[in-house]
Design a protein around this motif. Structure first.
Motif, short mmCIF file in Angstrom:
data_model
loop_
_atom_site.label_atom_id
_atom_site.label_comp_id
_atom_site.label_asym_id
_atom_site.label_seq_id
_atom_site.Cartn_x
_atom_site.Cartn_y
_atom_site.Cartn_z
N MET A 1 -18.05 -49.33 -5.63
CA MET A 1 -17.36 -48.15 -5.18
C MET A 1 -15.89 -48.48 -4.92
N PRO A 2 -15.01 -47.59 -5.32
CA PRO A 2 -13.58 -47.83 -5.10
C PRO A 2 -13.23 -47.86 -3.61
N LYS A 3 -12.21 -48.61 -3.30
CA LYS A 3 -11.63 -48.57 -1.96
C LYS A 3 -10.75 -47.32 -1.94
N ILE A 4 -10.96 -46.47 -0.95
CA ILE A 4 -10.23 -45.20 -0.87
C ILE A 4 -9.16 -45.28 0.21
N ARG A 5 -7.96 -44.87 -0.17
CA ARG A 5 -6.88 -44.73 0.80
C ARG A 5 -6.54 -43.25 0.89
N PHE A 6 -6.57 -42.72 2.09
CA PHE A 6 -6.27 -41.30 2.30
C PHE A 6 -4.81 -41.14 2.70
N MET A 7 -4.19 -40.11 2.15
CA MET A 7 -2.82 -39.74 2.50
C MET A 7 -2.84 -38.27 2.90
N TYR A 8 -2.03 -37.95 3.89
CA TYR A 8 -1.99 -36.57 4.38
C TYR A 8 -0.58 -36.03 4.36
N GLU A 9 -0.51 -34.73 4.21
CA GLU A 9 0.75 -34.01 4.32
C GLU A 9 0.78 -33.45 5.74
N GLY A 10 1.65 -33.94 6.58
CA GLY A 10 1.72 -33.47 7.95
C GLY A 10 0.57 -34.00 8.80
#
Length: 141
Positions: A1-10
């Protein structure tokens, strides 16, 4: 499974959404080949766009999901975009510096997503490929 990096707007952090996305990615990664690293960007994409996959080499393996999607709508959109990531990762789909799309060695000039007719866009070969695979992945049939 890929390593997931989350990015957010605000200030749109949502643990529940991250958990749903992680479970979907885990399930899909058992069915199609995905890269080791994946970026999921949660942002406002307006009313007409639910998600997109970056084909720009500077934003490799990045999927943007519309922050306005309800949790119940995430699966269909995310599976669709994960298939596009698979297409790029396996070399089936790319985009040139001049903006032409290359699908399995053949070049296509495509108008901007936002201005193109959805029916016409859905007839592009990589979108037809997604539709076929998406049904199988979501339903298991």
């Amino acid at each position: 499974m890929p390593k997931i990096r989350f990015m957010y707007e605000g200030n749109d952090y949502d643990l529940s959404r991250e958990q749903i996305i992680t479970k979907i990615v885990e399930s899909v990664s058992l069915q199609i080949t995905l890269p080791n690293d994946l970026v999921i960007h949660i942002a406002d994409l307006g009313d007409a766009v639910y998600g997109n996959t970056s084909l720009d080499y500077r934003f490799k393996n990045r999927i943007t999901i519309n922050k306005n999607l309800q949790e119940s709508g995430i699966m269909e959109v995310l599976v669709h975009e994960l298939i596009h990531v698979n297409q790029v990762y396996t070399g089936q789909l790319s985009v040139t510096r001049t903006g032409s799309y290359v699908w399995r060695g053949r070049s296509y000039k495509v108008q901007n997503y936002e201005t193109s007719d959805h029916r016409q866009y859905s007839q592009l070969p990589w979108e037809k490929d997604v539709a076929k695979k998406q049904q199988r992945i979501v339903t298991g049939k």
